[in-house]
Structures are given as C-alpha cells and as structure tokens.
Design a protein around this motif. Structure first.
Motif, mmCIF file in Angstrom:
data_model
loop_
_atom_site.group_PDB
_atom_site.id
_atom_site.type_symbol
_atom_site.label_atom_id
_atom_site.label_comp_id
_atom_site.label_asym_id
_atom_site.label_seq_id
_atom_site.Cartn_x
_atom_site.Cartn_y
_atom_site.Cartn_z
ATOM 1 N N ARG A 115 44.364 -25.704 -0.999
ATOM 2 C CA ARG A 115 43.426 -24.652 -0.766
ATOM 3 C C ARG A 115 41.961 -25.868 0.034
ATOM 4 O O ARG A 115 41.715 -25.530 0.856
ATOM 5 C CB ARG A 115 42.879 -23.306 -1.224
ATOM 6 C CG ARG A 115 43.641 -22.470 -1.860
ATOM 7 C CD ARG A 115 42.845 -21.617 -2.386
ATOM 8 N NE ARG A 115 44.417 -20.492 -2.530
ATOM 9 C CZ ARG A 115 44.241 -19.463 -1.695
ATOM 10 N NH1 ARG A 115 43.251 -19.645 -0.537
ATOM 11 N NH2 ARG A 115 45.101 -18.040 -1.742
ATOM 12 N N ASN A 139 48.126 -26.626 -7.494
ATOM 13 C CA ASN A 139 48.862 -27.045 -6.613
ATOM 14 C C ASN A 139 47.995 -26.495 -5.697
ATOM 15 O O ASN A 139 47.711 -26.050 -4.444
ATOM 16 C CB ASN A 139 50.392 -26.517 -6.497
ATOM 17 C CG ASN A 139 50.821 -28.232 -7.369
ATOM 18 O OD1 ASN A 139 50.186 -29.484 -7.218
ATOM 19 N ND2 ASN A 139 52.322 -27.825 -6.866
ATOM 20 N N GLU A 140 47.865 -25.130 -6.072
ATOM 21 C CA GLU A 140 47.284 -23.826 -4.956
ATOM 22 C C GLU A 140 45.762 -24.541 -4.850
ATOM 23 O O GLU A 140 45.031 -24.248 -3.105
ATOM 24 C CB GLU A 140 47.529 -22.338 -5.773
ATOM 25 C CG GLU A 140 46.969 -21.790 -4.758
ATOM 26 C CD GLU A 140 46.354 -20.296 -4.925
ATOM 27 O OE1 GLU A 140 47.051 -19.777 -6.179
ATOM 28 O OE2 GLU A 140 46.589 -19.497 -4.109
ATOM 29 N N VAL A 156 43.821 -16.888 -11.468
ATOM 30 C CA VAL A 156 44.203 -18.035 -12.455
ATOM 31 C C VAL A 156 45.368 -18.500 -10.978
ATOM 32 O O VAL A 156 45.328 -18.118 -10.401
ATOM 33 C CB VAL A 156 45.407 -17.659 -13.403
ATOM 34 C CG1 VAL A 156 46.113 -18.500 -13.788
ATOM 35 C CG2 VAL A 156 44.324 -16.791 -14.279
ATOM 36 N N TYR A 157 44.759 -19.281 -11.179
ATOM 37 C CA TYR A 157 45.197 -20.844 -9.703
ATOM 38 C C TYR A 157 46.078 -22.132 -10.959
ATOM 39 O O TYR A 157 46.213 -22.553 -12.018
ATOM 40 C CB TYR A 157 44.342 -21.342 -9.054
ATOM 41 C CG TYR A 157 43.462 -20.978 -8.254
ATOM 42 C CD1 TYR A 157 43.944 -20.605 -7.213
ATOM 43 C CD2 TYR A 157 42.688 -20.798 -8.895
ATOM 44 C CE1 TYR A 157 42.812 -20.195 -6.643
ATOM 45 C CE2 TYR A 157 41.806 -19.430 -7.661
ATOM 46 C CZ TYR A 157 41.915 -19.710 -6.426
ATOM 47 O OH TYR A 157 41.081 -19.071 -5.757
ATOM 48 N N SER A 158 48.237 -22.364 -9.539
ATOM 49 C CA SER A 158 48.229 -23.526 -10.181
ATOM 50 C C SER A 158 47.215 -24.852 -9.250
ATOM 51 O O SER A 158 46.198 -24.659 -9.058
ATOM 52 C CB SER A 158 49.445 -23.806 -10.183
ATOM 53 O OG SER A 158 48.995 -23.672 -7.905
ATOM 54 N N PHE A 165 53.648 -22.856 -14.930
ATOM 55 C CA PHE A 165 52.926 -22.320 -15.888
ATOM 56 C C PHE A 165 52.927 -22.192 -17.327
ATOM 57 O O PHE A 165 53.732 -23.148 -18.031
ATOM 58 C CB PHE A 165 52.836 -21.156 -15.427
ATOM 59 C CG PHE A 165 52.018 -20.723 -13.773
ATOM 60 C CD1 PHE A 165 50.671 -20.197 -13.485
ATOM 61 C CD2 PHE A 165 53.016 -20.849 -12.184
ATOM 62 C CE1 PHE A 165 50.654 -20.674 -12.057
ATOM 63 C CE2 PHE A 165 52.945 -20.910 -10.764
ATOM 64 C CZ PHE A 165 51.026 -20.599 -11.012
ATOM 65 N N GLU A 194 48.760 -14.906 -17.305
ATOM 66 C CA GLU A 194 48.504 -15.693 -16.256
ATOM 67 C C GLU A 194 48.653 -14.738 -14.969
ATOM 68 O O GLU A 194 48.841 -16.136 -14.218
ATOM 69 C CB GLU A 194 50.064 -16.509 -15.986
ATOM 70 C CG GLU A 194 49.609 -18.299 -16.093
ATOM 71 C CD GLU A 194 50.402 -18.942 -17.123
ATOM 72 O OE1 GLU A 194 49.970 -20.077 -17.059
ATOM 73 O OE2 GLU A 194 51.914 -18.358 -17.412
ATOM 74 N N HIS A 195 48.656 -13.746 -14.393
ATOM 75 C CA HIS A 195 48.777 -13.328 -13.246
ATOM 76 C C HIS A 195 47.769 -12.604 -13.004
ATOM 77 O O HIS A 195 47.232 -11.927 -11.945
ATOM 78 C CB HIS A 195 50.109 -11.896 -13.180
ATOM 79 C CG HIS A 195 51.781 -12.839 -13.047
ATOM 80 N ND1 HIS A 195 51.745 -12.882 -12.156
ATOM 81 C CD2 HIS A 195 52.273 -13.050 -13.992
ATOM 82 C CE1 HIS A 195 52.738 -13.371 -12.910
ATOM 83 N NE2 HIS A 195 53.045 -13.529 -14.107
ATOM 84 N N LEU A 196 46.819 -12.751 -13.429
ATOM 85 C CA LEU A 196 45.386 -12.658 -12.929
ATOM 86 C C LEU A 196 44.920 -13.025 -12.320
ATOM 87 O O LEU A 196 45.032 -14.431 -11.751
ATOM 88 C CB LEU A 196 44.454 -12.678 -14.618
ATOM 89 C CG LEU A 196 44.395 -11.069 -15.998
ATOM 90 C CD1 LEU A 196 43.687 -12.490 -17.032
ATOM 91 C CD2 LEU A 196 44.255 -10.245 -15.643
ATOM 92 N N VAL A 197 43.880 -12.423 -11.242
ATOM 93 C CA VAL A 197 43.420 -12.726 -10.441
ATOM 94 C C VAL A 197 41.862 -13.883 -10.879
ATOM 95 O O VAL A 197 41.240 -13.250 -11.292
ATOM 96 C CB VAL A 197 42.396 -11.557 -9.295
ATOM 97 C CG1 VAL A 197 41.345 -12.020 -8.099
ATOM 98 C CG2 VAL A 197 43.378 -10.923 -9.118
ATOM 99 N N PRO A 221 55.441 -26.066 -9.479
ATOM 100 C CA PRO A 221 54.269 -26.014 -10.208
ATOM 101 C C PRO A 221 54.550 -24.844 -11.854
ATOM 102 O O PRO A 221 55.158 -24.745 -11.769
ATOM 103 C CB PRO A 221 52.879 -24.864 -9.654
ATOM 104 C CG PRO A 221 53.344 -24.312 -8.442
ATOM 105 C CD PRO A 221 54.749 -24.566 -8.322
ATOM 106 N N ILE A 251 39.006 -19.789 -0.631
ATOM 107 C CA ILE A 251 38.955 -20.242 -1.824
ATOM 108 C C ILE A 251 37.516 -19.906 -2.863
ATOM 109 O O ILE A 251 36.447 -19.808 -2.485
ATOM 110 C CB ILE A 251 38.614 -21.847 -2.552
ATOM 111 C CG1 ILE A 251 39.336 -22.071 -3.566
ATOM 112 C CG2 ILE A 251 36.885 -22.584 -1.811
ATOM 113 C CD1 ILE A 251 39.598 -23.797 -3.486
ATOM 114 N N ALA A 252 38.520 -19.340 -4.337
ATOM 115 C CA ALA A 252 37.639 -18.512 -5.124
ATOM 116 C C ALA A 252 36.528 -19.647 -5.626
ATOM 117 O O ALA A 252 36.338 -20.883 -5.581
ATOM 118 C CB ALA A 252 38.289 -18.252 -6.389
#
Lengths: 494, 284
Positions: A291, A286-287, A282-284, A271, A277-280, A269, A308-309
C-alpha cells in the motif's frame, strides 16, 4: 572530522601512498567513515532516501582503509564473487569508471546491492580490518563503496547498454521482474535470445518496488535498471500472472518459449496464527508496504487512490529488514509511537545493522524478547491492544540461533491501534499447482540442482521461491547461475 | 498493453456494464473468476471485479460494476474507445461446475452480475435452475432477462415491493428449501449481510451453499493477505483460495467488519472526486 580535516588527512595519506610509504598501520589508523544520513527528525516526515552516500573524500579515505590482502577473504563472502579489493584499489586511484566496470563484471545492480545487501554477514564479515579490531562494524565499508561507485556512474548516466549478441530467435520467458528476474533476463538477452519478462503487478521491479521503501532504495534506481533492460531489447509484460493468464505448459508448448526462468519470489505472507488476527488494523507487512510503496498510499488524497491506516500507535512484529521497513514506514505515515516486537534479542535480529540503527534513531521503540499471544479488539472489530508474553533464550535451534522460549505467566498488554506482522513469507502455491511435474519440497519451494534447473526440461528457478525468504543478492546470484545454464541449454536446442 | 472499451451501457442509476478488450484474460477465464483493474499506472488503486461474461473469440470480457467509489465512478465516466491501462486476470479459483440436480441461485443487487456466469454454466451442465433475484427497488434490478434465459423458474423480490414480491430474498429461499425434493445446492451472491442470512436459511434445511466473497484486495495473487477471511476457523485468502467458499463455514461477522476498514477514506476520496468533477464541468 570536518571536511577540511578529512581533506588534509587524505592528502597526507595519498602522498604516502604515491611514495610507496603507506604502511598497513597507517591504513588501520584511518577512522572508519560514517554514512552521511538525513537528519532523523526531518526524515521522520518524508520518504526521501535516508543514507545520502559518501563524498569523494570519504570514499577515498574508506578505500584506503582496505589492506589489499593477497587472499582477499571479502571476495569469498560475496554471493556473486565481486573482485572487491580490485575495485577498491581503483577508487583510491580515482578510476571510478574502472571500479564500476570491475563490479559490473559480476553484479548487474550495484546501486541496489550497495544499498540493501547485508554486508556485515557477507563480504564485511571476513574482512581482515574488522577481524583486527574484533568488530565487524569496523570492517571496510564495502557496501558503501560499492554504492559510491554505482551512484557516480548513474550521475554520469554512464548506463552503457550491455552489448547484445546476434539474435538467435529463441524465446525465453522470465517469470517475475524482481532482482533475480532482471539479472537472468539481462544475461540471457546478452546472448541474443528473445527474452520476455512476465510481471503480475502493474509496475515491474518486484520486491524492490512493492516491498523495499523509497527511503531505503529510491524507485528511480530500479527504474533505471528496467529501462536498461528495455534498451537491450527485452520485452516486459505487466499484468500477466503465469499460472492463470497462461500456464508454463502453454508458454512452452503453444507460445514457443524454449526455456523458462521462475523468479516469482515467496510472496505468501505468514500470519502469527493467534486470536485477533482478523481485526481491522492488522496487516501483513506485504500489504502494509505494498500500500505504502507500490500504491503510494502516503500520497492518499493528494493524487493516490489507495488508502492506508494512519494510526497513532503501531506494533510491528518481527526482527528482519521487512520489519524495520514497516516500522519506519509507520513513522513516516504519522505514527507517534512505533514498537518493534521481536521474540529474540537484538543479536539474533536478521535485519541489517545499519537499518536497526536507523530505526532506533527514528525513535522506534524496541521490545525485545517479547511476542504477541493475542490481539485484543474493540466491539467494532478494531485493534485495541496486543497481549504479549516475555521470552528467554534457550539452546540454539536448527537455524543456529538460540531458541526463544516463552516465560509462563509473563503476560502483559501494550495499547496499539495497528499491528503489522513481518515474520516472513511462504511459497505462493500458484506455479506449483498449475505446472504438472514440477518438483516441490515439503514447504512448497521449487527443487533445483546446482544449475538452478528444476525437475522439468528447460525450466529453471531461483530466488525466494527456491531458497525461501532470502536476499536481493542471493536472488541475483541464482538469476545469474540460471541464465548461464539456460544459455548453455539453448546452445544445442533447435 | 492497454484495454479498449468496446461497448458500454448503463444498467440502472449507478450500475454500468462494459465489454473490454482483454484477449488473454478472455481466453483463460472460467465462470467465477475475477480481474484486478487499475485505471492508470501511477496513482490509481487496484480493485477486483468479477468477469460477467468472457468471449474468447472476440477477445473481450464483460464487467459489471456499481459506481460507489472513486475508481468505479471514474470507470463509469470512460467512454467507448477509451482505454483501461491495467487488467490482471483471470484470478481466483473457477466455480465448481457439475450436474448437481436442482440449484437455487440467489442474487442480491450487484451480486446478480457474478452470479450470472455461474447460473449459465450450471444450466449448461444440465442442472435445473431456480433464480431468486432481489433488489432494493425495481429500478435497481439488473440482468433479469439474462437470468430468465437460463432459469427454469425465476422469482423476483424487491425491498419496497415496487416489482415482484415485497420481500427479502431469504423469504422465497426458505420457501424453495421447503419443497420436496429440496434443492441440491444453493449459490448466493450479493451483499455480505444477504449471504449471511441466506446461509442461515439453507443451514436449517441442510442445503449445501456456495457464496462468492468480495473483500478488499490489492494484488489479487496471494501476496498481501488483505482479503483474508475465516472459513471453518481457518484463515483463507479470497483471492487464491476463493472467491467461492462453503457459505456455512464463513465467518460473515468478521468479514463484514473487515470490508468496512477503509469506509471513511473511500467516502472521502469519492466526495473529493465528485467535487472535482463538478468543478471542471464533467458532470453533465
């Protein structure tokens, strides 16, 4: 038009058709048949397929819209050169089996392609009917007809297993069980070679299983294709990552594989490369989609173990099919507000027109000519908002689309609890790193010739790992080309 | 292909060890690599576990895990002869093994499990190994004898002083770093917070430090990016770029937040599992 009116119209038209008095103007007067869909408010709460497929009456009416042009420009628009006007003619005759056979001569996965191909930029783009109306959306709905025929076949379980030639005893490895791998494996197996598909995930199907959601491509359809391959005698080995479990060199030198097809996709993926972008949250894409689809996170707590959120507000970044899939998945996971943020205008969106419409109907809010500049988080490291910039379109760039240019000082924020980044994938470097002598281009994609042959003898490649992020049908086209080349190569190989 | 459990042992209250049939993984595995395990295909989650030992001859890998969530607890419930449906591996880049000189290996809690194959390989490569093993309490200290076998010196600490010295691992690490000559390399594996503070100590003494990160993963092959961490300001994927990194460059604060992302759901699933297990009477 209700069913009764449709039936009446169809009867009139068929009468003329049989009399030989059906004129092109009659055909052009037939209203384009809309795809029946699940009600938008209902489907927001389930993962069932949205597009329900044509009825027989609809399929026949739509098929009658086809002018049966002598030069069949539609066929030139099809990456696998399906004899489109011929199969459409058979639908009018009611010969669905014949129609299916015609499609199957060129395409192995009509139920898949009828659903996920971007027809408006392929077969339906040069369609004479669309040209006549100066609107590609009014072309003959070739994809929907293809799907109609394929579904008809599947309902009858007419999945007649393709014939397999006498065993040659020659082993071929197919790496990746996505659309390209399935097509390559089928065509190689038909020749009698001993085919093994290696899949890294625990379920086969590639992007059709982990990426494309159930509501757009039911998993049962993919499973049917996989079962078909197994019935033909192909081996499918899951949980096997070529490059780590075994390398291509080991497969060929130690394990006796005479040829290899690499169809691993481009699953790395990309970004945005922006702050936050590393915050909880934030998804690609793909992820997020893996999920939801492969791991069935929508059933978390009801059997499925993968969480999953489930945020209230979600921003999806991007304008392709994957972005639409992610946004529509977010809706189904209970988000109240879903924003689709895209830096160009709707016209430049690479997504299928039908999916863009479906997304809008499901209440997804489009934020066009905007792009995030940074993602803002809480002190706990959770997503709180995105700061965006407004964009305008400049001159066309190398992709032929007008280049988006940020407008300085146009910053504004949108409050969101989650961000899904769907701006594309790069090449996964694993095969390249572990296969000495395999030529790659500067983006890490595998270099092949017109027969999909790589720089290594006996090694072929196709799909996203060659083309960059492309489509199911292009991957299938290359799988087919490579299979033909591999069959040819093995003819003379002891 | 499914994978039979050939032997199983409880190392302490909630830490388990099993030798599992996985001939292809065992043949290819090198120290530092891990597998993704998925108990059953339909609905199970995929979790990464480090390969503690691989035996290519027997075709087995040894996994050591702590039953802290639903899947790890389910795995702990399996008996010898039971099967795990899916094991993918070996994944990640192998440890860089060479003769550095003196290596201080710091293991905290379950971190001892991934540390052991590295310490063993480093010893074999001719290094002098100083092991520092830490646990909350004596009962939770694992693999002490295995470390004794490959260490030139072994230091044990516990948080409550029930065994060894009452200290955190950073205390003896600081002391070892002050020696002359100072260690040539530190390898620290354990909870993120422990690795973070170990790196703060070794940075002061300029001792290069390798850490092995255990982040949230799905595919383990570079496809999802869920495992991403910031290393030297760059985004790296633990599954394909790691799991080992230069500890002095890892943004541990960010990583610690990311590994908490599903804490609530994981807890919920675990509680649900335990309740269910009680109900059907498995909890004997």
């Amino acid at each position: 038009m209700n069913e009764q009116q449709s039936k009446k119209l169809l009867d009139e038209l068929l009468k003329k058709y049989r009399d030989g008095t059906l004129k092109p103007s009659d055909r052009l007067n037939i209203p384009p048949q809309p795809m029946p869909v699940q009600d938008p408010t209902k489907r927001r709460k389930n993962v069932n397929e949205v597009a329900l497929g044509y009825t027989e009456i609809q399929a026949c009416l739509e098929a009658l819209r086809c002018l049966q042009c002598k030069n069949a420009p539609c066929v030139q628009g099809c990456p696998v050169i399906i004899k489109i006007k011929d199969f459409i003619a058979e639908i009018v005759e009611g010969n669905y089996k014949k129609a299916l056979d015609i499609i199957r001569e060129n395409s192995l996965l009509p139920a898949v392609c009828g659903r996920v191909c971007p027809q408006e930029v392929q077969c339906q783009l040069p369609c004479t009917v669309g040209k006549k109306f100066k609107n590609v959306c009014l072309s003959v709905s070739i994809g929907r007809l293809e799907r109609f025929v394929a579904d008809w076949g599947e309902k009858l379980h007419d999945a007649s297993v393709p014939e397999v030639a006498a065993e040659t005893g020659k082993k071929v490895a197919v790496i990746g069980s996505g659309p390209g791998g399935i097509v390559a494996a089928t065509n190689i197996r038909k020749t009698g070679h001993d085919v093994t598909i290696f899949e890294a995930f625990h379920k086969p199907g590639g992007v059709m299983v982990y990426g494309i959601p159930e509501f757009r491509l039911p998993k049962a359809i993919v499973q049917e294709e996989i079962d078909q391959l197994k019935k033909m005698g192909a081996n499918i080995v899951c949980n096997f990552i070529v490059g780590r479990t075994r390398t291509i060199k080991q497969l060929m030198e130690e394990d006796g594989f005479k040829a290899v097809y690499i169809g691993v996709g481009a699953g790395l993926p990309i970004f945005l490369g922006i702050e936050g972008e590393h915050l909880v949250g934030v998804y690609s894409a793909n992820e997020y989609l893996t999920r939801a689809n492969l791991m069935r996170a929508y059933d978390f707590g009801k059997g499925a173990d993968t969480p999953i959120a489930r945020p209230k507000t979600v921003a999806v970044i991007g304008g392709g099919n994957v972005a639409m899939d992610a946004a529509r998945t977010a809706v189904r996971l209970g988000a109240e507000k879903v924003y689709l943020v895209y830096r160009r205008s709707e016209k430049e969106m690479p997504a299928r027109v039908e999916e863009v419409q479906n997304a809008k109907d499901e209440g997804i809010e489009f934020h066009l000519l905007q792009n995030p500049k940074r993602i803002i988080g809480t002190s706990d490291g959770l997503v709180k908002a995105i700061e965006c910039l407004k964009y305008e379109l400049g001159e066309p760039d190398s992709s032929g689309r007008r280049r988006p240019i940020p407008i300085e000082g146009s910053e504004f924020t949108i409050d969101v609890d989650a961000v899904v980044v769907a701006i594309g994938n790069g090449a996964n470097p694993l095969i390249g790193q572990t296969t000495p002598g395999l030529a790659l281009n500067k983006w890490g994609y595998i270099v092949v010739d017109e027969n999909c042959k790589t720089s290594l003898d006996g090694v072929y490649a196709g799909g996203d790992i060659v083309l960059g992020a492309a489509t199911v049908i292009l991957a299938m086209g290359q799988g087919r080309t490579a299979a033909a080349a591999i069959n040819e190569y093995l003819k003379n190989k002891k | 292909m499914s994978h039979k459990i050939l032997s199983k042992k409880q190392l302490c209250s909630n830490v388990f060890m099993a030798d599992i049939e996985a001939p292809l993984v065992a043949a290819a595995a090198k120290p530092g690599q891990f597998v993704i395990l998925c108990l059953s295909t339909a609905y199970s989650e995929r979790i990464p576990l480090t390969i503690a030992v691989s035996d290519p001859e027997k075709g087995t890998i040894r996994l050591i895990w702590q039953a802290v969530g639903k899947t790890t607890a389910e795995l702990a419930e399996l008996k010898v002869g039971d099967k795990v449906e899916n094991i993918l591996g070996p994944l990640g880049r192998p440890s860089h093994i060479e003769k550095f000189g003196t290596i201080v290996c710091v293991g905290g809690g379950i971190g001892n499990a991934p540390l052991l194959p590295i310490a063993t390989a480093m010893k074999k490569a001719g290094n002098k190994i100083i092991s520092i093993l830490g646990a909350r309490t004596k009962e939770l200290l694992i693999l002490e004898n295995d470390f004794a076998a490959v260490s030139d010196e072994k230091i044990v600490v516990t948080d409550d002083g029930s065994y060894g010295k009452k200290a955190l691992v950073t205390e003896p690490l600081d002391e070892v770093c002050q020696r002359t000559p100072k260690p040539d390399l530190a390898v620290a594996i354990g909870p993120a917070i422990m690795m973070k503070f170990c790196c703060e100590v070794t940075r002061r003494y300029n001792v290069p430090t390798v850490v092995s990160l255990n982040t949230i993963m799905i595919d383990g092959t570079g496809m999802c990016g869920g495992c991403r961490v910031e290393v030297a300001g760059q985004t790296k994927f633990v599954c394909v770029d790691g799991p080992e990194f230069n500890g002095h460059q890892v943004n541990f604060d960010l990583m610690m937040k990311r590994i908490q992302a599903y804490k609530k759901q994981e807890q919920q699933a675990f509680e649900e599992y335990k309740r269910h297990k009680c109900k059907i009477g498995l909890d004997s």
